[in-house]
Design an enzyme around this catalytic site. Structure first.
Site, PDB file in Angstrom:
ATOM      1  N   GLU A  62     -26.476 -28.393 -18.293  1.00 51.34           N
ATOM      2  CA  GLU A  62     -25.189 -27.741 -18.522  1.00 51.34           C
ATOM      3  C   GLU A  62     -25.087 -26.484 -17.653  1.00 51.34           C
ATOM      4  OE1 GLU A  62     -24.421 -25.511 -22.078  1.00 51.34           O
ATOM      5  OE2 GLU A  62     -22.277 -25.919 -21.997  1.00 51.34           O
ATOM      6  N   GLU A  87     -27.464 -20.394 -16.795  1.00 47.80           N
ATOM      7  CA  GLU A  87     -26.466 -19.368 -17.109  1.00 47.80           C
ATOM      8  C   GLU A  87     -26.765 -18.130 -16.256  1.00 47.80           C
ATOM      9  OE1 GLU A  87     -23.542 -18.820 -19.054  1.00 47.80           O
ATOM     10  OE2 GLU A  87     -23.858 -16.940 -17.956  1.00 47.80           O
ATOM     11  N   ASP A 137     -15.597 -20.372 -15.142  1.00 52.91           N
ATOM     12  CA  ASP A 137     -14.745 -19.198 -14.879  1.00 52.91           C
ATOM     13  C   ASP A 137     -13.709 -19.541 -13.812  1.00 52.91           C
ATOM     14  OD1 ASP A 137     -16.039 -17.399 -16.642  1.00 52.91           O
ATOM     15  OD2 ASP A 137     -17.652 -17.124 -15.186  1.00 52.91           O
ATOM     16  N   ASP A 173      -9.558 -25.374 -19.301  1.00 58.63           N
ATOM     17  CA  ASP A 173      -8.201 -25.094 -19.789  1.00 58.63           C
ATOM     18  C   ASP A 173      -7.292 -24.688 -18.629  1.00 58.63           C
ATOM     19  OD1 ASP A 173      -9.665 -22.797 -19.374  1.00 58.63           O
ATOM     20  OD2 ASP A 173      -8.769 -21.674 -21.036  1.00 58.63           O
ATOM     21  N   THR A 210     -17.883 -26.667 -26.994  1.00 62.23           N
ATOM     22  CA  THR A 210     -18.355 -25.319 -26.629  1.00 62.23           C
ATOM     23  C   THR A 210     -17.480 -24.285 -27.345  1.00 62.23           C
ATOM     24  OG1 THR A 210     -16.802 -25.004 -24.792  1.00 62.23           O
ATOM     25  CG2 THR A 210     -18.883 -26.111 -24.259  1.00 62.23           C
TER      26      THR A 210
HETATM   27  C1  LIG Z   1     -15.809 -19.123 -19.250  1.00 59.89           C
HETATM   28  S1  LIG Z   1     -17.483 -19.154 -19.673  1.00 59.89           S
HETATM   29  C2  LIG Z   1     -17.670 -20.705 -20.526  1.00 59.89           C
HETATM   30  C3  LIG Z   1     -18.932 -20.756 -21.343  1.00 59.89           C
HETATM   31  C4  LIG Z   1     -19.181 -22.107 -22.038  1.00 59.89           C
HETATM   32  N1  LIG Z   1     -19.347 -23.169 -21.064  1.00 59.89           N
HETATM   33  C5  LIG Z   1     -18.057 -22.437 -22.990  1.00 59.89           C
HETATM   34  O1  LIG Z   1     -17.284 -23.353 -22.670  1.00 59.89           O
HETATM   35  O2  LIG Z   1     -17.979 -21.799 -24.033  1.00 59.89           O
HETATM   36  C6  LIG Z   1     -18.248 -19.518 -18.105  1.00 59.89           C
HETATM   37  C7  LIG Z   1     -19.748 -19.265 -18.130  1.00 59.89           C
HETATM   38  O3  LIG Z   1     -20.299 -19.676 -16.873  1.00 59.89           O
HETATM   39  C8  LIG Z   1     -21.257 -18.705 -16.452  1.00 59.89           C
HETATM   40  N2  LIG Z   1     -21.367 -18.837 -14.984  1.00 59.89           N
HETATM   41  C9  LIG Z   1     -20.432 -18.488 -14.061  1.00 59.89           C
HETATM   42  N3  LIG Z   1     -20.869 -18.782 -12.819  1.00 59.89           N
HETATM   43  C10 LIG Z   1     -22.092 -19.348 -12.971  1.00 59.89           C
HETATM   44  C11 LIG Z   1     -23.068 -19.843 -12.056  1.00 59.89           C
HETATM   45  N4  LIG Z   1     -22.843 -19.827 -10.727  1.00 59.89           N
HETATM   46  N5  LIG Z   1     -24.222 -20.332 -12.543  1.00 59.89           N
HETATM   47  C12 LIG Z   1     -24.463 -20.338 -13.875  1.00 59.89           C
HETATM   48  N6  LIG Z   1     -23.585 -19.868 -14.790  1.00 59.89           N
HETATM   49  C13 LIG Z   1     -22.418 -19.385 -14.350  1.00 59.89           C
HETATM   50  C14 LIG Z   1     -20.652 -17.390 -16.922  1.00 59.89           C
HETATM   51  O4  LIG Z   1     -21.599 -16.349 -17.009  1.00 59.89           O
HETATM   52  C15 LIG Z   1     -20.103 -17.789 -18.285  1.00 59.89           C
HETATM   53  O5  LIG Z   1     -21.061 -17.645 -19.316  1.00 59.89           O
END
Ligand SMILES: C[S@@+](CC[C@H](N)C(=O)[O-])C[C@H]1O[C@@H](n2cnc3c(N)ncnc32)[C@H](O)[C@@H]1O
Length: 246
Positions: A62, A87, A137, A173, A210
């Site tokens: 993931e 993460e 993101d 989304d 999630t």
């Molecule tokens: C908007 S959050 C969504 C978290 C989770 N997937 C959810 O749906 O609840 C996006 C997550 O991706 C992580 N993230 C962003 N770029 C990343 C990367 N290049 N490698 C690993 N994690 C990353 C961010 O730190 C954040 O925790």
């Protein structure tokens, strides 16, 4: 929307069995080496039941695990599979590790680091049964778009590391990001046409894939979901031996 800093995990928990630092991992990395290769003991309602993990249980990765709901739920539901989160935020990686340590998950780990670097530089070909990317993101500003994790580079390496017949799951989304990601996945030539994934009715407060899915659905906003199957086409890129910056 800016995110609040994550909660700190319970300080009495030992995270060392669940939290890994990307910078400390070898290249190439056999992801099977991160998990026990023996039977595991799972406690279910005070009855001890032995759940046998195959010697090389398939691994699902993931990307961007956030608060770790998917890793915690999927690893408990599928003791026959291993789950590897990655993460980039240290605080969220520790929060996930705390959740996995608290539930004594033997089949889940979280790597603190960048998923693109992991896929591009560490993972060998065809080592994963699936890759899950939930609510990546969106990086709205044009000058930040290059930070989007579902880039051409990431998707071509995701195709390289997923075994033929394995799956790529993309949920978001953000409609525009969804279509852009599907077009980029299509242009790798490594995946089937995307299939829709139906919405399930949540049966309890945490019955979501999630935390972001929960938040989005409770707000009444739409979620775009796709399931893509890795085809038998040989990969179009090779693992790169590039050092981690700084
Ligand atoms: C908007 S959050 C969504 C978290 C989770 N997937 C959810 O749906 O609840 C996006 C997550 O991706 C992580 N993230 C962003 N770029 C990343 C990367 N290049 N490698 C690993 N994690 C990353 C961010 O730190 C954040 O925790």
């Amino acid at each position: 929307m800016p995110r609040r800093p994550p909660r700190k995990p319970d300080p009495s928990l030992d995270l060392s069995g669940h939290l890994l630092e990307l910078a400390a991992l070898p290249a190439p990395l056999d992801p099977h080496s991160l998990f026990p290769q023996v039977a595991c003991i799972e406690k279910v309602a005070s009855i001890e039941k032995v759940a046998c993990i195959e010697k090389v249980a398939p691994i699902e990765m993931e990307v961007g695990s956030g608060k770790g709901l998917f890793l915690a739920t999927a690893s408990a539901a599928r003791p026959d599979r291993n789950f590897l989160g990655v993460e980039i935020s240290g605080g969220y990686a520790r929060l996930c590790a705390g959740k996995l340590a608290a539930q004594r998950a033997v089949n889940a780990r979280i790597i603190h680091g960048d998923a693109t670097y992991l896929a591009r530089c560490l993972l060998p070909d065809a080592c994963l049964a699936g890759v899950h990317v939930y609510f990546p993101d969106p990086w709205w500003k044009a000058r930040h778009r290059k930070r989007r994790v579902l880039s051409d580079l990431f998707l071509s390496h995701a195709g390289r590391v997923i075994v033929p017949g394995g799956h790529l799951h993309i949920w978001t989304d953000v409609e525009e990001y969804f279509h852009e990601a599907l077009a980029a996945a299509r242009s790798t030539g490594l995946f089937s046409e995307a299939r829709d994934v139906e919405t399930r009715t949540a049966e309890h407060d945490l019955d979501y894939q999630t935390h972001f899915e929960r938040r989005t659905r409770l707000a009444g906003a739409p979620v775009w979901r796709a399931l893509l199957e890795r085809s038998a086409t040989p990969p179009t890129c090779v693992r790169m031996a590039v050092s981690l910056p700084g």
